[in-house]
Design an enzyme around this catalytic site. Structure first.
Site, PDB file in Angstrom:
ATOM      1  N   LYS A  27      14.933  29.943  59.130  1.00 29.64           N
ATOM      2  CA  LYS A  27      16.145  30.514  58.555  1.00 29.64           C
ATOM      3  C   LYS A  27      17.278  30.504  59.591  1.00 29.64           C
ATOM      4  O   LYS A  27      17.246  29.750  60.554  1.00 29.64           O
ATOM      5  CB  LYS A  27      15.859  31.929  58.057  1.00 29.64           C
ATOM      6  CG  LYS A  27      14.929  31.973  56.847  1.00 29.64           C
ATOM      7  CD  LYS A  27      15.625  31.445  55.598  1.00 29.64           C
ATOM      8  CE  LYS A  27      14.800  31.675  54.356  1.00 29.64           C
ATOM      9  NZ  LYS A  27      15.511  31.247  53.126  1.00 29.64           N
ATOM     10  N   GLN A  82      15.601  25.696  47.400  1.00 26.59           N
ATOM     11  CA  GLN A  82      16.960  25.155  47.340  1.00 26.59           C
ATOM     12  C   GLN A  82      16.958  23.662  47.018  1.00 26.59           C
ATOM     13  O   GLN A  82      17.879  23.167  46.354  1.00 26.59           O
ATOM     14  CB  GLN A  82      17.680  25.422  48.657  1.00 26.59           C
ATOM     15  CG  GLN A  82      17.953  26.897  48.913  1.00 26.59           C
ATOM     16  CD  GLN A  82      18.369  27.189  50.344  1.00 26.59           C
ATOM     17  OE1 GLN A  82      18.331  26.311  51.203  1.00 26.59           O
ATOM     18  NE2 GLN A  82      18.764  28.419  50.606  1.00 26.59           N
ATOM     19  N   ARG A 114      13.194  34.231  61.829  1.00 25.32           N
ATOM     20  CA  ARG A 114      13.241  35.637  61.433  1.00 25.32           C
ATOM     21  C   ARG A 114      11.974  36.402  61.783  1.00 25.32           C
ATOM     22  O   ARG A 114      12.031  37.616  61.994  1.00 25.32           O
ATOM     23  CB  ARG A 114      13.536  35.767  59.930  1.00 25.32           C
ATOM     24  CG  ARG A 114      15.016  35.687  59.629  1.00 25.32           C
ATOM     25  CD  ARG A 114      15.367  36.137  58.243  1.00 25.32           C
ATOM     26  NE  ARG A 114      16.757  35.794  57.987  1.00 25.32           N
ATOM     27  CZ  ARG A 114      17.231  35.375  56.828  1.00 25.32           C
ATOM     28  NH1 ARG A 114      16.422  35.254  55.807  1.00 25.32           N
ATOM     29  NH2 ARG A 114      18.502  35.091  56.698  1.00 25.32           N
ATOM     30  N   LYS A 138      28.518  36.584  56.591  1.00 23.58           N
ATOM     31  CA  LYS A 138      27.901  35.447  55.905  1.00 23.58           C
ATOM     32  C   LYS A 138      27.569  35.781  54.466  1.00 23.58           C
ATOM     33  O   LYS A 138      27.708  34.927  53.579  1.00 23.58           O
ATOM     34  CB  LYS A 138      26.637  35.009  56.648  1.00 23.58           C
ATOM     35  CG  LYS A 138      25.986  33.753  56.100  1.00 23.58           C
ATOM     36  CD  LYS A 138      24.788  33.361  56.930  1.00 23.58           C
ATOM     37  CE  LYS A 138      24.322  31.961  56.581  1.00 23.58           C
ATOM     38  NZ  LYS A 138      23.858  31.827  55.202  1.00 23.58           N
ATOM     39  N   ASP A 177      13.478  36.593  51.622  1.00 21.78           N
ATOM     40  CA  ASP A 177      14.688  37.233  52.142  1.00 21.78           C
ATOM     41  C   ASP A 177      14.529  38.739  52.347  1.00 21.78           C
ATOM     42  O   ASP A 177      15.320  39.362  53.069  1.00 21.78           O
ATOM     43  CB  ASP A 177      15.875  36.978  51.204  1.00 21.78           C
ATOM     44  CG  ASP A 177      16.426  35.571  51.355  1.00 21.78           C
ATOM     45  OD1 ASP A 177      16.101  34.913  52.358  1.00 21.78           O
ATOM     46  OD2 ASP A 177      17.181  35.124  50.470  1.00 21.78           O
ATOM     47  N   ARG A 196      20.923  39.069  58.103  1.00 21.15           N
ATOM     48  CA  ARG A 196      19.971  40.039  57.557  1.00 21.15           C
ATOM     49  C   ARG A 196      19.397  40.978  58.618  1.00 21.15           C
ATOM     50  O   ARG A 196      18.890  42.046  58.281  1.00 21.15           O
ATOM     51  CB  ARG A 196      18.847  39.315  56.814  1.00 21.15           C
ATOM     52  CG  ARG A 196      19.372  38.577  55.586  1.00 21.15           C
ATOM     53  CD  ARG A 196      18.293  38.159  54.635  1.00 21.15           C
ATOM     54  NE  ARG A 196      18.862  37.393  53.526  1.00 21.15           N
ATOM     55  CZ  ARG A 196      19.389  37.929  52.423  1.00 21.15           C
ATOM     56  NH1 ARG A 196      19.396  39.240  52.273  1.00 21.15           N
ATOM     57  NH2 ARG A 196      19.898  37.167  51.481  1.00 21.15           N
ATOM     58  N   ARG A 204      18.168  22.702  60.361  1.00 20.48           N
ATOM     59  CA  ARG A 204      17.274  23.138  59.284  1.00 20.48           C
ATOM     60  C   ARG A 204      16.810  21.943  58.455  1.00 20.48           C
ATOM     61  O   ARG A 204      17.511  20.938  58.338  1.00 20.48           O
ATOM     62  CB  ARG A 204      17.973  24.192  58.418  1.00 20.48           C
ATOM     63  CG  ARG A 204      18.169  25.503  59.174  1.00 20.48           C
ATOM     64  CD  ARG A 204      18.938  26.530  58.376  1.00 20.48           C
ATOM     65  NE  ARG A 204      18.166  27.031  57.242  1.00 20.48           N
ATOM     66  CZ  ARG A 204      18.628  27.961  56.410  1.00 20.48           C
ATOM     67  NH1 ARG A 204      19.840  28.482  56.595  1.00 20.48           N
ATOM     68  NH2 ARG A 204      17.896  28.374  55.394  1.00 20.48           N
ATOM     69  N   ARG A 241      25.145  29.180  42.263  1.00 23.41           N
ATOM     70  CA  ARG A 241      24.756  28.394  41.102  1.00 23.41           C
ATOM     71  C   ARG A 241      25.841  28.375  40.040  1.00 23.41           C
ATOM     72  O   ARG A 241      26.157  27.327  39.462  1.00 23.41           O
ATOM     73  CB  ARG A 241      23.452  28.952  40.531  1.00 23.41           C
ATOM     74  CG  ARG A 241      22.246  28.720  41.461  1.00 23.41           C
ATOM     75  CD  ARG A 241      21.113  29.689  41.166  1.00 23.41           C
ATOM     76  NE  ARG A 241      19.875  29.373  41.891  1.00 23.41           N
ATOM     77  CZ  ARG A 241      19.658  29.646  43.176  1.00 23.41           C
ATOM     78  NH1 ARG A 241      20.591  30.265  43.891  1.00 23.41           N
ATOM     79  NH2 ARG A 241      18.516  29.324  43.744  1.00 23.41           N
ATOM     80  N   SER A 271      11.520  24.948  50.657  1.00 24.65           N
ATOM     81  CA  SER A 271      12.610  25.783  50.155  1.00 24.65           C
ATOM     82  C   SER A 271      12.939  25.414  48.710  1.00 24.65           C
ATOM     83  O   SER A 271      13.100  24.235  48.365  1.00 24.65           O
ATOM     84  CB  SER A 271      13.859  25.595  51.021  1.00 24.65           C
ATOM     85  OG  SER A 271      14.967  26.231  50.416  1.00 24.65           O
TER      86      SER A 271
END
Length: 428
Positions: free
Chosen positions: A336, A162, A340, A406, A309, A382, A118, A26, A160
């Site tokens: 994701k 986002q 996940r 990543k 997350d 992750r 995605r 951001r 999302s």
């Protein structure tokens, strides 16, 4: 390809948590949209950061990255079509699409890994309603042309965040005022709050309404320098490790007044039974009951709608906690870098855990110890980091160890610095 083997260990020491990837995305974009030079630091050398920097350069902005500091200098926007490689970063892709549209830059967005599959349908629905032509076969590559016009942007709140952030950053650049209207309740609110906080830091005003936000147009981004706070989502891996490996572990670099939703990790691990204190900006975590049955931990119920997350790290702790842990409202994790929920079911199941994936979460019945074994990292950063905590109890080998680049390329170094055993072998 590389794999990492974790071996049982008691951990203790200190870690400086790396800068927040979410805040850095951001801040870099806000700085790039300003009309004067701006420095943003610290920035980690992760693949996602390089993807966002590549996108910024495609906007015509000079971005010099040295020793964790990015200096951004305004330039001329390209007059010819550009190609933007977003790597595997969903944030980069979903933030940049409306920004390029607001700037009127014709662009084709590409990506790698699971990114081309995605979801981006929110933009393919919205942008054509506001002057932008969109060409796609259903994913990436995606081509946009035309200039975004102001108005009302209606979208679900349970997708999302986002997409919402991308619009919040782009709409202030337009000539007219706009509104963002949510048609369903907002999830991942912490990420939107973080966006609004960074916008304020850059002098941009957004007004909350009953159904979303009003975004005045014609605004300018202003800042000479910006400091990126530490990443609470990365802190979760060390909270999980301390729960199983004892501690004490002292975490620095985090803002206790952070707007990051993942700051909820403190309350969640306290509910598991981990002792956590804060003094002078340092978070110290310790499990003095680590030698008791089930490491002195107990199962809990977790609403993951605002903290998706953290689910991998939470699942690992739950696998050792007495009783049942239910994680719910996490259905978006199917989309994701890996699926996940299924990935954690398979990984922990291979180690001997009692775990079952549901449509929107996980059900886990803890065991005092796991047998250990081999787990697939699914090329999802992750997963290898989350399984480090399991490795404090049993020997665990995880594939795709290189995927941590990543978001947290220094993770194995930091884990070993607190006494963890992490042997990385390059298989290729």
């Amino acid at each position: 390809m590389a794999e990492v083997t974790y071996r049982p260990a008691r951990i203790a020491g200190s870690v400086r948590i790396p800068p927040s990837k979410s805040a850095a995305h951001r801040a870099l974009l806000c700085a790039a949209l300003g009309k004067a030079p701006c420095t943003v630091a610290p920035i980690d050398t992760s693949a996602d950061m390089y993807a966002t920097l590549a996108g910024i350069r495609a906007m015509g902005v000079q971005a010099d990255f040295t020793d964790g500091v990015v200096k951004l200098t305004p330039g001329e926007a390209p007059t010819e079509a550009v190609t933007v490689d977003c790597g595997e970063s969903g944030s980069t892709l979903r933030f940049l699409i409306p920004i390029f549209a607001a700037l009127g830059i014709e662009a084709t967005f590409i990506g790698h890994g699971r990114l081309p599959q995605r979801p981006i349908g929110v933009y393919t629905d919205l942008l054509p309603q506001h002057g932008v032509s969109v060409e796609t076969a259903g994913g990436l590559p995606l081509k946009i042309s035309g200039k975004l016009t102001s108005g009302d942007f209606s979208l679900p709140g349970n997708i999302s965040s986002q997409f919402i952030t991308g619009l919040l950053v782009a709409l202030p650049l337009l000539d007219g005022d706009s509104t963002i209207t949510l048609t369903t309740p907002l999830e991942s609110k912490g990420y939107v709050d973080l966006t609004l906080g960074v916008l304020r830091d850059f002098g941009v005003t957004v007004q909350e309404t009953e159904t979303g936000w009003r975004v005045p147009g014609g605004q300018r981004y202003r800042a000479d320098a910006y400091t990126v706070e530490g990443d609470w989502s990365q802190a979760a891996f060390f909270l999980s490790a301390a729960a199983i490996g004892g501690g004490p572990v002292a975490l620095s670099g985090l803002r206790m007044d952070s707007l990051q939703g993942d700051k909820a990790c403190v309350a969640l691990w306290r509910r598991f039974g981990l002792e956590i204190t804060e003094q002078n900006g340092v978070l110290t975590e310790e499990n003095p009951r680590v030698d008791e049955p089930f490491h002195g931990l107990h199962g809990i119920s977790i609403d993951a709608a605002q903290i998706p997350d953290m689910v991998p790290a939470l699942a690992v702790t739950a696998a050792f906690a007495e009783g049942e842990t239910v994680i719910y409202n996490a259905g978006r994790l199917h989309l994701k870098e890996s699926d996940r929920l299924l990935a954690m079911e398979a990984a922990l199941g291979n180690l001997g855990a009692d775990i079952r994936a549901t449509e929107d979460g996980l059900v886990i019945h803890g065991k005092a110890h796991l047998a250990g074994g081999r787990a697939e990292g699914q090329n999802d950063h992750r997963i290898p980091m989350a399984l480090a905590a399991a490795g404090c109890d049993c020997t665990v080998t995880v594939t795709d160890a290189e995927s941590i680049r990543k978001s947290y390329p220094g993770f194995y170094r930091d884990f070993k610095a607190i006494g963890g055993h992490a042997d990385v072998v390059d298989m290729g």
